[in-house]
Design an enzyme around this catalytic site. Structure first.
Site, PDB file in Angstrom:
ATOM      1  N   SER A 169     -12.405 -62.891  31.112  1.00 35.35           N
ATOM      2  CA  SER A 169     -12.814 -62.282  29.752  1.00 35.35           C
ATOM      3  C   SER A 169     -12.569 -63.103  28.434  1.00 35.35           C
ATOM      4  CB  SER A 169     -11.949 -60.818  29.622  1.00 35.35           C
ATOM      5  OG  SER A 169     -12.396 -60.164  30.670  1.00 35.35           O
ATOM      6  N   HIS A 186      -8.547 -60.785  25.915  1.00 33.27           N
ATOM      7  CA  HIS A 186      -9.783 -60.525  25.378  1.00 33.27           C
ATOM      8  C   HIS A 186      -9.860 -60.854  23.847  1.00 33.27           C
ATOM      9  CE1 HIS A 186      -9.868 -58.173  28.928  1.00 33.27           C
ATOM     10  NE2 HIS A 186     -10.880 -57.820  29.004  1.00 33.27           N
TER      11      HIS A 186
END
Length: 388
Positions: free
Chosen positions: A262, A327
């Site tokens: 991610s 993220h």
């Protein structure tokens, strides 16, 4: 090499001829009417793309005259382009000053294209905001080399996931298996001295739902970006996002492990979406508002899944579930370093001061993260979970 030299000599002779015949007083300007006559007489000596750009230079000047230096910059920068495969600043300035629109019809109106050329045209409209850049990319792209980097990373992630799926006999929420973190790939705070784990964690995923979302965004966004900007630039943004993600976890969520790609995926997607917003009027991709909304929805769903998993009771306490902070590290890289890389398609990055500013800030963050991992855990007396 001889052909390049012949072309450089021919364009330089053309420039000298223009100045001698049409600007004997050295005023620095050439009449657009005379310039057109000259191109009509000598255009066969130039390659078609260069002739098209020179005609666009004439069409774009409403004041009836062309700056001689702009013309010299244009032809010399085009010759440099043939050897370097990147346009210089002088070329871009000449285009922007003398050519707001190309003479021919838009690239989208061309007919009779094969499947591969239609794909290249589609990618051009997906990623580039200026028509002159889209046409230049369409004319120069040859699928050599192909977009191998994003494909190779995705295939490796699928292979690793399949391997652990069969080994653990689990496909959904593999992270709940007691053997999931025992491999050599995931980042674990107890094993942070094994430096490769700050990058290798991207090949492990918490489950098929985690892999599926990351793989979709990686292919739908990463492959077109690599086709336009090349593996080196896209790889730089991707790896910086991956490393920033794991270091951000080690600084802000010190007891949690990390898995999944991610960080790199969010760096690419965030950079692309920011580039679309900043060049909204120039981006001509179809249904761009709907597609941007869908991209944000996918990112939000994946981020929400990661947050839920982080605070869900772990299967094997006291080790928590994987962190979601990677993220956010990827988004930070995408909105800074990534935007600069994607905005400067036709220019060398080393010539951009903003690139060096963001790259220096990123390097400083990496150094601070390294020192944090060396000293902070002992100074703060952090109680880490046992090694897997």
């Amino acid at each position: 090499m001889k052909n390049c030299g012949d072309k450089i000599n021919s364009t330089q002779k053309l420039a000298d001829f223009i100045q001698e015949k049409y600007d004997p007083e050295n005023s620095g300007f050439i009449s657009t009417e005379r310039f057109r006559d000259l191109l009509a007489a000598h255009g066969s000596e130039l390659d078609p793309h260069k002739l098209e750009v020179l005609l666009a230079l004439a069409d774009g000047n409403a004041d009836g005259k062309i700056c001689y230096q702009d013309f010299v910059n244009l032809v010399s920068s085009e010759d440099e382009l043939e050897m370097s495969n990147k346009r210089s600043n002088s070329f871009r300035r000449a285009i922007l000053q003398g050519s707001r629109q190309l003479r021919n019809s838009a690239l989208r109106e061309e007919v009779g294209l094969g499947l591969s050329r239609r794909l290249v045209r589609h990618v051009a409209y997906e990623t580039l905001p200026r028509e002159v850049d889209r046409k230049w990319y369409f004319d120069s792209y040859t699928y050599c080399p192909p977009p191998w980097l994003m494909l190779a990373i995705t295939i490796a992630e699928v292979v690793v996931f399949m391997y652990y799926g069969f080994q653990l006999n689990r496909w959904v929420l593999q992270v709940s298996s007691p053997y999931f973190l025992k491999g050599p790939l995931p980042y674990h705070p107890q094993l942070r001295t094994q430096a490769w784990r700050y990058l290798s964690y991207i090949f492990m995923h918490a489950g098929i739902e985690h892999l599926g979302l990351n793989m979709a965004m990686q292919l739908l966004v990463g492959v077109p970006l690599e086709m336009v900007h090349g593996a080196l630039r896209i790889g730089l943004v991707y790896v910086c996002g991956v490393l920033a993600g794991s270091l951000a976890v080690s600084v802000t969520d010190m007891t949690a492990p990390v898995v999944g790609s991610s960080g790199g995926v969010y760096a690419l997607v965030s950079a692309h979406l920011a580039n679309v917003v900043m060049n909204w009027s120039g981006m001509k991709c179809q249904f761009k508002l709907f597609r941007m909304t869908m991209a944000l929805v996918c990112m939000s769903v994946e981020f929400g899944r990661a947050v839920w998993l982080r605070f869900y009771p772990p299967a094997f306490p006291p080790c928590p579930n994987p962190s979601f902070v990677a993220h956010l590290g990827g988004v930070a890289v995408g909105l800074t370093l990534g935007v600069v890389v994607l905005q400067n398609y036709e220019q060398r990055l080393q010539e951009q001061s903003l690139f060096w500013i963001f790259f220096s800030v990123y390097t400083l963050f990496i150094l601070c993260g390294i020192f944090w991992n060396i000293f902070a855990y002992s100074l703060l007396d952090v109680k880490l979970p046992p090694p897997p």
